[in-house]
Design a protein around this motif. Structure first.
Motif, PDB file in Angstrom:
ATOM      1  N   GLY A 129     -16.063   7.042   7.477  1.00 55.80           N
ATOM      2  CA  GLY A 129     -14.833   6.574   8.104  1.00 55.80           C
ATOM      3  C   GLY A 129     -13.773   6.182   7.097  1.00 55.80           C
ATOM      4  O   GLY A 129     -13.968   6.251   5.887  1.00 55.80           O
ATOM      5  N   TYR A 130     -12.637   5.766   7.641  1.00 53.42           N
ATOM      6  CA  TYR A 130     -11.518   5.372   6.791  1.00 53.42           C
ATOM      7  C   TYR A 130     -11.670   3.929   6.317  1.00 53.42           C
ATOM      8  O   TYR A 130     -12.511   3.176   6.808  1.00 53.42           O
ATOM      9  CB  TYR A 130     -10.199   5.556   7.547  1.00 53.42           C
ATOM     10  N   SER A 131     -10.799   3.541   5.384  1.00 50.78           N
ATOM     11  CA  SER A 131     -10.989   2.305   4.640  1.00 50.78           C
ATOM     12  C   SER A 131     -10.085   1.152   5.070  1.00 50.78           C
ATOM     13  O   SER A 131     -10.466  -0.010   4.929  1.00 50.78           O
ATOM     14  CB  SER A 131     -10.753   2.596   3.146  1.00 50.78           C
ATOM     15  N   LEU A 175       0.830  -1.201   0.000  1.00 54.76           N
ATOM     16  CA  LEU A 175       0.000   0.000   0.000  1.00 54.76           C
ATOM     17  C   LEU A 175       0.866   1.254   0.000  1.00 54.76           C
ATOM     18  O   LEU A 175       0.604   2.207  -0.748  1.00 54.76           O
ATOM     19  CB  LEU A 175      -0.923  -0.010   1.224  1.00 54.76           C
ATOM     20  N   GLN A 176       1.891   1.261   0.816  1.00 52.22           N
ATOM     21  CA  GLN A 176       2.738   2.442   0.941  1.00 52.22           C
ATOM     22  C   GLN A 176       3.565   2.696  -0.311  1.00 52.22           C
ATOM     23  O   GLN A 176       3.926   3.841  -0.599  1.00 52.22           O
ATOM     24  CB  GLN A 176       3.640   2.295   2.167  1.00 52.22           C
ATOM     25  N   HIS A 200     -14.928  -0.749  -0.100  1.00 57.40           N
ATOM     26  CA  HIS A 200     -13.571  -1.141   0.275  1.00 57.40           C
ATOM     27  C   HIS A 200     -12.790  -1.598  -0.941  1.00 57.40           C
ATOM     28  O   HIS A 200     -13.342  -2.207  -1.864  1.00 57.40           O
ATOM     29  CB  HIS A 200     -13.585  -2.290   1.295  1.00 57.40           C
ATOM     30  N   TYR A 201     -11.499  -1.325  -0.906  1.00 60.10           N
ATOM     31  CA  TYR A 201     -10.579  -1.915  -1.861  1.00 60.10           C
ATOM     32  C   TYR A 201     -10.329  -3.372  -1.469  1.00 60.10           C
ATOM     33  O   TYR A 201     -10.379  -3.718  -0.283  1.00 60.10           O
ATOM     34  CB  TYR A 201      -9.242  -1.175  -1.851  1.00 60.10           C
ATOM     35  N   PRO A 202     -10.022  -4.238  -2.437  1.00 62.32           N
ATOM     36  CA  PRO A 202      -9.655  -5.614  -2.095  1.00 62.32           C
ATOM     37  C   PRO A 202      -8.479  -5.696  -1.126  1.00 62.32           C
ATOM     38  O   PRO A 202      -8.433  -6.589  -0.274  1.00 62.32           O
ATOM     39  CB  PRO A 202      -9.307  -6.225  -3.455  1.00 62.32           C
ATOM     40  N   PHE A 213      -8.117   1.904  15.834  1.00 66.20           N
ATOM     41  CA  PHE A 213      -6.760   2.453  15.953  1.00 66.20           C
ATOM     42  C   PHE A 213      -6.016   2.352  14.625  1.00 66.20           C
ATOM     43  O   PHE A 213      -5.366   3.307  14.180  1.00 66.20           O
ATOM     44  CB  PHE A 213      -5.994   1.703  17.049  1.00 66.20           C
ATOM     45  N   LEU A 214      -6.125   1.203  13.964  1.00 69.64           N
ATOM     46  CA  LEU A 214      -5.430   1.003  12.690  1.00 69.64           C
ATOM     47  C   LEU A 214      -5.980   1.932  11.605  1.00 69.64           C
ATOM     48  O   LEU A 214      -5.221   2.481  10.802  1.00 69.64           O
ATOM     49  CB  LEU A 214      -5.551  -0.454  12.249  1.00 69.64           C
ATOM     50  N   LYS A 215      -7.298   2.106  11.577  1.00 66.88           N
ATOM     51  CA  LYS A 215      -7.884   3.011  10.590  1.00 66.88           C
ATOM     52  C   LYS A 215      -7.368   4.437  10.779  1.00 66.88           C
ATOM     53  O   LYS A 215      -7.043   5.139   9.810  1.00 66.88           O
ATOM     54  CB  LYS A 215      -9.411   2.979  10.690  1.00 66.88           C
ATOM     55  N   GLU A 216      -7.300   4.886  12.025  1.00 62.22           N
ATOM     56  CA  GLU A 216      -6.804   6.225  12.309  1.00 62.22           C
ATOM     57  C   GLU A 216      -5.314   6.338  11.989  1.00 62.22           C
ATOM     58  O   GLU A 216      -4.832   7.417  11.615  1.00 62.22           O
ATOM     59  CB  GLU A 216      -7.048   6.581  13.778  1.00 62.22           C
ATOM     60  N   LEU A 217      -4.600   5.239  12.131  1.00 66.07           N
ATOM     61  CA  LEU A 217      -3.163   5.245  11.846  1.00 66.07           C
ATOM     62  C   LEU A 217      -2.891   5.397  10.351  1.00 66.07           C
ATOM     63  O   LEU A 217      -2.039   6.189   9.936  1.00 66.07           O
ATOM     64  CB  LEU A 217      -2.531   3.948  12.367  1.00 66.07           C
ATOM     65  N   PHE A 218      -3.627   4.654   9.516  1.00 67.37           N
ATOM     66  CA  PHE A 218      -3.360   4.668   8.077  1.00 67.37           C
ATOM     67  C   PHE A 218      -4.179   5.708   7.320  1.00 67.37           C
ATOM     68  O   PHE A 218      -3.727   6.218   6.286  1.00 67.37           O
ATOM     69  CB  PHE A 218      -3.621   3.273   7.492  1.00 67.37           C
ATOM     70  N   GLN A 219      -5.394   5.989   7.766  1.00 69.29           N
ATOM     71  CA  GLN A 219      -6.241   7.049   7.195  1.00 69.29           C
ATOM     72  C   GLN A 219      -6.380   6.953   5.665  1.00 69.29           C
ATOM     73  O   GLN A 219      -6.279   7.947   4.948  1.00 69.29           O
ATOM     74  CB  GLN A 219      -5.713   8.427   7.596  1.00 69.29           C
ATOM     75  N   ARG A 220      -6.628   5.764   5.193  1.00 73.48           N
ATOM     76  CA  ARG A 220      -6.851   5.580   3.755  1.00 73.48           C
ATOM     77  C   ARG A 220      -8.295   5.900   3.416  1.00 73.48           C
ATOM     78  O   ARG A 220      -9.218   5.436   4.082  1.00 73.48           O
ATOM     79  CB  ARG A 220      -6.535   4.139   3.355  1.00 73.48           C
ATOM     80  N   GLN A 221      -8.489   6.700   2.388  1.00 77.64           N
ATOM     81  CA  GLN A 221      -9.836   7.062   1.968  1.00 77.64           C
ATOM     82  C   GLN A 221     -10.496   5.891   1.246  1.00 77.64           C
ATOM     83  O   GLN A 221      -9.838   5.061   0.629  1.00 77.64           O
ATOM     84  CB  GLN A 221      -9.794   8.281   1.050  1.00 77.64           C
TER      85      GLN A 221
END
Length: 222
Positions: free
Chosen positions: A129-131, A33-34, A185-187, A109-117
């Motif tokens: 929310g985040y993805s 992802l990164q 969601h993305y796969p 916590f993980l959603k807030e950490l990565f914040q992927r739209q």
């Protein structure tokens, strides 16, 4: 006795192996992802899954996605835990509440950490929310996996254990698929949710067994 010990070592070794493998799998998705290596994969899967869209299938996918919602998991966890308390299975009730309740907090916590739209490719329902990682996918692996684990330990009969595992696996897969189909969601979100959900579940199963062992040692006659 030696055969029994060998089975125990194999079982606990498998738990450790699964924990390591699923944790590694999650970080592999994070790395991809990164570095933006998941874009082509995500687009290909989304296009394929959303090519199946029709009215009847959409209604079924919404049904499955609701079986992976926070509301459903909260109510079901409460009902199942209350049943376990009534049956005086206090340790199992505590395990079920903690693995699901703290799992939900960990996902947040993980959603807030990565914040992927979230994806904007033909969303069929509204979702805030985040993805990343998918909460439905992570939560379904934890909830249905923990329920299957409990049934394996508490229910007699190989066919009942087999059916519970098959139903749990099917529910996990269909809930994850529904998130892609519905366009929320993305796969890669789903894959990451499955991976970290599995790792979380195996960690708590190991912790449960360790607690059982410590209690048995404390209560055994000296």
């Amino acid at each position: 006795m030696q055969q029994k010990n060998s089975r125990a070592y194999a079982y606990y070794g498998s738990l450790v192996l699964f924990l390591v493998l699923f944790t590694w799998g999650f970080f592999e998705v994070v790395e991809a992802l990164q570095t933006n290596e998941v874009a082509a994969f995500d687009t290909k899967i989304i296009n394929e899954v959303q090519s199946w869209i029709n009215e009847g299938r959409t209604a079924r996918m919404i049904f499955f996605t609701n079986l992976g919602s926070v509301l459903f998991f909260s109510v079901a966890t409460g009902v199942i835990s209350l049943f376990l308390v009534i049956r005086r299975r206090y340790g199992w009730a505590l395990f079920f509440v903690l693995v699901n309740g703290l799992g939900g907090a960990f996902n947040h916590f993980l959603k807030e950490l990565f914040q992927r739209q979230r994806p904007d490719i033909l969303p069929l329902i509204e979702q805030g929310g985040y993805s990343f990682p998918s909460g439905h996918s992570m939560g379904s692996f934890i909830f249905y996996g923990a329920l299957s684990f409990m049934l394996f330990r508490l229910v007699h009969g190989k066919w009942k254990k087999t059916v519970s595992a098959l139903v749990a696996g099917s529910m996990i897969f269909l809930i994850g698929l529904s998130r892609i189909y519905l366009g929320v969601h993305y796969p890669s979100d789903v894959a990451a949710g499955f991976s970290i959900g599995a790792a979380w579940l195996f960690f708590w199963i190991m912790l449960f067994h360790f607690t059982e062992y410590r209690l048995a040692r404390r209560l055994s006659p000296r």
